[in-house]
Scaffold this motif. Structure first.
Motif, mmCIF file in Angstrom:
data_model
loop_
_atom_site.group_PDB
_atom_site.id
_atom_site.type_symbol
_atom_site.label_atom_id
_atom_site.label_comp_id
_atom_site.label_asym_id
_atom_site.label_seq_id
_atom_site.Cartn_x
_atom_site.Cartn_y
_atom_site.Cartn_z
ATOM 1 N N ARG A 160 0.888 -1.165 0.000
ATOM 2 C CA ARG A 160 0.000 0.000 0.000
ATOM 3 C C ARG A 160 0.920 1.206 0.000
ATOM 4 N N LEU A 161 0.857 2.001 -1.071
ATOM 5 C CA LEU A 161 1.874 3.045 -1.241
ATOM 6 C C LEU A 161 1.283 4.441 -1.297
ATOM 7 N N LEU A 162 2.014 5.396 -0.722
ATOM 8 C CA LEU A 162 1.758 6.800 -1.013
ATOM 9 C C LEU A 162 3.027 7.288 -1.694
ATOM 10 N N VAL A 163 2.917 7.708 -2.954
ATOM 11 C CA VAL A 163 4.096 8.206 -3.650
ATOM 12 C C VAL A 163 4.196 9.712 -3.428
ATOM 13 N N VAL A 164 5.348 10.158 -2.939
ATOM 14 C CA VAL A 164 5.569 11.587 -2.703
ATOM 15 C C VAL A 164 6.790 12.026 -3.498
ATOM 16 N N HIS A 165 6.639 13.087 -4.261
ATOM 17 C CA HIS A 165 7.790 13.604 -5.000
ATOM 18 C C HIS A 165 8.485 14.663 -4.155
ATOM 19 N N LEU A 207 2.458 17.478 3.043
ATOM 20 C CA LEU A 207 2.660 16.963 4.394
ATOM 21 C C LEU A 207 1.327 16.502 4.993
ATOM 22 N N ARG A 208 0.246 17.236 4.689
ATOM 23 C CA ARG A 208 -1.072 16.819 5.169
ATOM 24 C C ARG A 208 -1.414 15.425 4.651
ATOM 25 N N GLU A 209 -1.116 15.177 3.373
ATOM 26 C CA GLU A 209 -1.373 13.851 2.786
ATOM 27 C C GLU A 209 -0.557 12.770 3.487
#
Length: 432
Positions: free
Chosen positions: A370-375, A387-389
């Protein structure tokens, strides 16, 4: 298992270490470091090998704090109010890591010293920074939590008053001094012309403008609304990775996550320099589940599948490689020297790392559960929304005030300082 000292705390009794009779301050007593109302949280740093009482006291004096507290032999905390709960000296039974026979707190207990003030002329004293001229918030000065008025008010007097109360902002309007935190109503985003703050004190008292200064308390540690961090009170049910390729800003992301959520992050590796910077979770075993997420650069399927979910931090590969090469040659805050770039070291580094950059990202996208991709670039340009995400993904609820505090102290001490000694284009066509 918390990797503390193999030999455990020294036994209390006639042989127990004694509070140091130090040149820089007076011993006040042994205090609890727990609870909602932690008072020594202004500046924080650790040193597993060399912590001494005077090392901690000097650091706190330099940042204009009144008290220095040492904990568990290696940790130093600064603040301006004494902790509430004090106990007998026997709870503070850890010897300082860098000083045989002197006491540096216990587990959860602080040895507290009152610090001598550094003389005003001393070079090491932290200074006040001008932040700009701003319009007063809608309901005027009532929104500021503390104030002081006297004839001939100076910047130094106002800043000293607000520092002592642990406010990061000192605000001057005529002879009136106000102390505050940045808030949604007063977020320091829209500065006006400096001249609007420069009139005579009489006229200025009527004006709706004020000059804002950052107090020494703010320093590199930010205002205390978001510096306080702890381990998770119960073991995490979801085991989260903070995964990135080396050089993609993992340390900076950890700083933001810790200050936003109030919980320590862990690491698959142990890095002493990061521990010394205040990343206490660095010392925990990575499987302890006492941390909010765990840093990793691994990219094998087995290592990826050990985690239930992950924040995957991706950064432009050219910039990542340059940042990681700098770290390899000169540490977290330094720059590689010209000779490093000009030697065989750099092309060899690019040859091995470039292929790894893409396989790292692709493997996590393929095997991560389960991924959250952040650039990284996105985090730089729109810090708060990103940051909220991240915080929502970590399932923590955070107040807007706390996020504003993070935004005002977004760098922490994780920006490389000074001039980049490097040719702006270190990549040859063949490397590209």
């Amino acid at each position: 298992h918390f990797m503390g000292d193999p030999q455990g705390p020294p036994a209390p009794g006639p042989e127990a270490p004694r509070p140091a009779a130090s040149s820089r301050g007076t011993y006040v007593g042994c205090f609890s470091d727990g609870g909602r109302d932690r008072t020594l949280k202004g500046a924080v740093f650790f040193d597993l090998r060399k912590m001494t009482v005077s090392h901690c006291q000097d650091a706190c004096a330099e940042r204009s704090y009144a008290y220095a507290g040492l904990e568990a032999g290696a940790e130093c905390y600064c603040g301006n109010r004494l902790p509430v709960t004090s106990v007998g000296p026997e709870a503070c039974n850890h010897e300082c890591k860098g000083e045989k026979g002197s006491v540096c707190g216990g587990v959860g207990w602080l040895s507290v010293y009152r610090v001598e003030e550094l003389p005003p002329g001393s070079r090491k004293r932290r200074t006040v920074t001008y932040r700009g001229c701003f319009r007063l918030p809608e309901n005027g000065t009532h929104t500021f939590p503390d104030s002081l008025a006297q004839a001939n008010m100076t910047v130094d007097a106002c800043s000293g008053f607000c520092s002592q109360k642990e406010f990061p902002l000192a605000i001057l309007r005529g002879w009136e001094c106000y102390c505050a935190y940045p808030t949604p109503q007063f977020n320091l985003r829209d500065a006006v012309d400096r001249a609007l703050c420069g009139q005579e004190p009489k006229a200025q008292r009527l004006a709706e403008y004020c000059a804002v200064y950052q107090t020494p308390v703010q320093g590199e540690f930010g205002d205390t609304r978001c510096t306080d961090r702890r381990f998770l009170p119960t073991k995490a049910k979801v085991f989260v990775a903070l995964s990135s390729f080396p050089g993609a800003g993992n340390t900076w992301a950890r700083h933001l996550i810790e200050h936003a959520t109030g919980f320590y992050t862990g690491s698959y590796y142990f890095d002493g320099t990061l521990y010394n910077k205040g990343f206490k979770g660095e010392k925990d075993h990575w499987r302890s589940r006492r941390t909010i997420c765990v840093k990793t650069h691994e990219s094998g399927r087995r290592e990826i599948e050990m985690f239930d979910s992950a924040i995957l931090l991706i950064r432009n590969p050219y910039r990542s490689l340059v940042a990681e090469f700098n770290r390899k040659c000169a540490g977290h805050l330094g720059y590689a020297a010209d000779r490093n770039w000009k030697s065989k070291e750099w092309p060899d580094f690019v040859r091995s790392y470039a292929a790894w950059w893409s396989s790292h990202v692709l493997d996590w996208l393929r095997f991560g559960k389960r991924l959250l991709v952040v650039h990284y670039e996105e985090l730089r340009h729109s810090l708060l929304p990103t940051l909220r995400e991240m915080v929502a993904f970590l399932n923590v609820s955070v107040s807007e005030e706390r996020l504003l505090c993070v935004e005002n102290n977004k760098e922490g001490s994780f920006r490389r300082r000074g001039r980049r000694p490097l040719d702006p284009e270190p990549f040859t066509p063949e490397m590209r």
